[in-house]
Enzyme design. Structure first.
Site, PDB file in Angstrom:
ATOM      1  N   LYS A   1       4.221  -3.156  -7.400  1.00 34.42           N
ATOM      2  CA  LYS A   1       5.625  -2.973  -7.763  1.00 34.42           C
ATOM      3  C   LYS A   1       6.537  -3.168  -6.560  1.00 34.42           C
ATOM      4  O   LYS A   1       7.606  -3.746  -6.666  1.00 34.42           O
ATOM      5  CB  LYS A   1       5.799  -1.571  -8.356  1.00 34.42           C
TER       6      LYS A   1
ATOM      7  N   CYS B   1       0.817  -1.197   0.000  1.00 31.76           N
ATOM      8  CA  CYS B   1       0.000   0.000   0.000  1.00 31.76           C
ATOM      9  C   CYS B   1       0.855   1.253   0.000  1.00 31.76           C
ATOM     10  O   CYS B   1       2.004   1.242   0.399  1.00 31.76           O
ATOM     11  CB  CYS B   1      -0.930   0.056   1.207  1.00 31.76           C
TER      12      CYS B   1
HETATM   13  O1  M6R Z   1      12.164  -4.005  -5.452  1.00 26.86           O
HETATM   14  P1  M6R Z   1      12.734  -5.382  -5.443  1.00 26.86           P
HETATM   15  O2  M6R Z   1      13.788  -5.583  -6.489  1.00 26.86           O
HETATM   16  O3  M6R Z   1      13.238  -5.805  -4.096  1.00 26.86           O
HETATM   17  O4  M6R Z   1      11.531  -6.342  -5.806  1.00 26.86           O
HETATM   18  C1  M6R Z   1      11.668  -7.738  -5.744  1.00 26.86           C
HETATM   19  C2  M6R Z   1      10.505  -8.442  -6.411  1.00 26.86           C
HETATM   20  O5  M6R Z   1       9.318  -8.155  -5.743  1.00 26.86           O
HETATM   21  C3  M6R Z   1      10.361  -8.048  -7.886  1.00 26.86           C
HETATM   22  O6  M6R Z   1      11.526  -8.296  -8.601  1.00 26.86           O
HETATM   23  C4  M6R Z   1       9.188  -8.815  -8.531  1.00 26.86           C
HETATM   24  O7  M6R Z   1       9.484 -10.173  -8.594  1.00 26.86           O
HETATM   25  C5  M6R Z   1       8.863  -8.231  -9.905  1.00 26.86           C
HETATM   26  N1  M6R Z   1       7.457  -8.108 -10.077  1.00 26.86           N
HETATM   27  C6  M6R Z   1       9.359  -9.070 -11.027  1.00 26.86           C
HETATM   28  O8  M6R Z   1       9.055  -8.571 -12.281  1.00 26.86           O
END
Ligand code: M6R
Length: 598
Positions: free
Chosen positions: A593, A2
């Site tokens: 995201k 959120c």
């Molecule tokens: O912000 P972060 O790199 O830590 O995020 C990690 C994952 O949540 C992120 O890479 C997620 O798997 C994406 N949706 C992949 O496209």
């Protein structure tokens, strides 16, 4: 997860809060809401779906009579997606929003008969609990102190209480920052957004308990003044340009952001490597940590370190690491996170620090919590990534790991200077190679995506450094198109997954021209022998067998540039397939995201 926003005493509460909520939408887009408030009343509007739906609903409301606003965009954790479960939760005297999870909400709900027992949302339970305390105690500060002492979890609350006209901020774990200019205050769960408004910022620390009344801020935690620091100007761009989706724009941006990142590494960041990074060079073990796509980058990093250095290296899912016993050796943990806010990764980072290990973070967000917690930061310069599916941030993470392993390999003499120069040269020539690849592969990706449309499931296989590429290809496809997909190590197929293969499946085989290509081709034959269909991505010129749908030829690769050359075609295939499926590519269902809950 959120996103939360709060604004006090501005003249354009509605426009600014909607603007900020739109920028926060990457944190969740199940529902949204806001409460406008004054000393006399609280007006709350909520809606299911994206901020644009909320914006329509509040069009006719004037914000003139109000002094402040709190707003929220939700990624549902407890309780279904509904208007009722949307934040803020409010009554005549109180309105609040929360980012995070209240872990003991069930106990609180059972204990206080004033809280309805059919509530599913942890924040709604917290709301009823606080409302009860505010009725019981005449002084709102006392009620809030008991509230704070009782609730457990990782959260950030923004609360307005009409009775004493006060605005409260509570933090435990989840990020929240405050900026001020005279009587105007902004609060946001993403500090980089606040740099568009004010240049001074205060990042709340765990257990901070701020009360804002008129233009006065008190930290009820210790009554000490809070000290604002300079907020770095963010280079965030929320503009799609001529592209239909952010994801496509971000795929196309890769040559440029990789060029920028490499140039910064060459000119500033990796200069004096041995002094700057002595901890890296002198540790007994390196453990690479991340989640989702960042975990796939960690896996690729493991192959890089394993081949190019003599380091003892492994990788871990952040969500698992936190609950494991850590090695007794002197370890260096390298955390990889685009956002620098992912709760699993952040908690794992805090855990290793608590156990006296060193932590480095590779991140795209220099204002993030992980940067403040880690011993050292290695930035990636991918610029703002808006699409939920990570593309350019991923390839920049790989570039960072490639550079790190080359530097260490040179120092520990695992590679000689000519190998070092050869690999560095190929990293520097990536932008030209990838620009051409994106252009040449786009029509091929469109063609392959039509074939995937006829399949029931799509699998990805690869060996060695091709294995994490296969996992990443599969993650990209499933998250934006919702097609059933899995990624496997090619050699593992015969140990079980091959049972999935029939004529309704497509397997995309990643076959770089390396010492394992013949074995990889055998894995492909095993699939064809079971009537499965395959697409082979390779730089080799390959014959098409029956059942082979396509064998597009990719540019010649070497060990270090393989992940870039094979990942980008997979991003394009997923994108064009999702486009034909008509899904919400930049904000796919059920996702956000930045994942700021455990
Ligand atoms: O912000 P972060 O790199 O830590 O995020 C990690 C994952 O949540 C992120 O890479 C997620 O798997 C994406 N949706 C992949 O496209």
């Amino acid at each position: 997860m959120c996103g939360i926003v709060g604004i006090l005493n501005s003249n354009s509460l509605k426009t600014e809060s909607i603007d900020i909520l739109k920028k926060l939408e990457y944190r969740g887009y199940d529902s949204a809401g806001l409460s406008l408030f004054s000393q006399k009343r609280i007006k709350t509007i909520k809606s299911v779906g994206k901020i644009s739906a909320l914006e329509k609903k509040i069009k006719s409301i004037s914000d003139k009579p109000f002094d402040g606003v709190i707003g929220h965009t939700r990624w549902a954790t407890h309780g279904v997606v509904s208007r009722n479960n949307a934040h803020p939760f409010y009554d005549d005297n109180l309105t609040l929003v929360c980012n995070g999870i209240i872990e003991n909400y069930v106990k609180i709900q059972k204990f206080y008969k004033e809280i309805p027992n059919d509530i599913e949302s942890d924040t709604e339970v917290a709301f009823y609990f606080l409302s009860y305390l505010l009725n019981k105690y005449s002084n709102p500060d006392s009620a809030l102190k008991i509230f704070k002492k009782t609730i457990k979890g990782n959260y950030a609350f923004v609360i307005y209480i009409k009775k004493n006209k006060s605005f409260y901020l509570l933090k435990s774990g989840s990020p929240i920052s405050l900026s001020q200019n005279k009587k105007i205050f902004y609060v946001c769960s993403d500090s980089s957004i606040l740099s568009d408004y004010h240049d001074k910022i205060y990042h709340l620390k765990d257990n901070d308990f701020l009360k804002i009344n008129k233009d006065k801020i008190i930290n009820l935690k210790n009554n000490e003044p809070i000290i604002f620091e300079k907020n770095l100007k963010s280079l965030n761009s929320y503009d799609k340009g001529t592209f239909q989706h952010f994801m496509l724009k971000e795929i196309h941006e890769q040559p440029n952001v990789l060029k920028d990142t490499q140039q910064r590494y060459d000119k500033e960041y990796f200069l004096d490597f041995d002094t700057k990074f002595s901890d890296l060079v002198n540790s007994d073990k390196i453990i690479l940590v991340g989640c989702g796509t960042a975990y796939h980058a960690a896996m690729i990093g493991e192959y890089y370190f394993n081949k190019l250095t003599s380091c003892d290296v492994s990788c871990e899912h952040a969500s698992e690491l936190r609950y494991k016993k850590l090695p007794n050796k002197k370890c260096l943990f390298i955390f990889i996170s685009q956002s620098g806010e992912t709760m699993d990764t952040l908690m794992a980072l805090k855990y290793v620090k608590k156990n006296s290990h060193k932590a480095v973070v590779i991140t795209n967000s220099l204002q993030s919590t992980m940067v403040r917690e880690a011993d050292l930061t290695i930035p990636t310069y991918a610029k703002k990534e808006v699409g939920v599916a990570s593309t350019k941030a991923f390839t920049c993470q790989i570039l960072s790991l490639a550079n790190l392993s080359l530097q260490i390999g040179k120092i520990d003499k695992s590679i000689n200077i000519s190998q070092y120069n050869k690999y560095l040269k190929s990293l520097k020539s990536l932008p030209t190679k990838l620009n051409k690849l994106i252009n040449d592969f786009t029509p091929v990706a469109k063609k392959i995506s039509k074939k995937i449309a006829l399949a029931d499931a799509c699998y990805f296989i690869g060996r060695n450094i091709g294995y994490p590429i296969a996992l990443e290809g599969s993650l990209k496809l499933k998250e934006i198109s919702y097609m059933h997909s899995e990624g496997f190590a090619g050699g593992e197929m015969k140990h079980g997954p091959i049972a999935l293969i029939d004529k309704g499946t497509i397997t995309i085989c990643i076959i770089p021209n390396n010492e394992l290509y013949e074995k990889s081709l055998s894995n492909t034959q095993e699939i064809l022998a079971r009537n499965g269909r395959v697409v082979i991505l390779s730089s080799l010129i390959l014959k098409k067998n029956s059942g082979t749908l396509d064998t597009p030829q990719l540019p010649k690769e070497n060990f270090i540039d393989t992940p870039f050359i094979y990942t980008i075609p997979l991003q394009l295939i997923s994108y064009y397939f999702a486009l034909s499926e008509g899904t919400d590519i930049d904000q796919p269902r059920n996702l956000a995201k930045s994942v700021t809950v455990e």
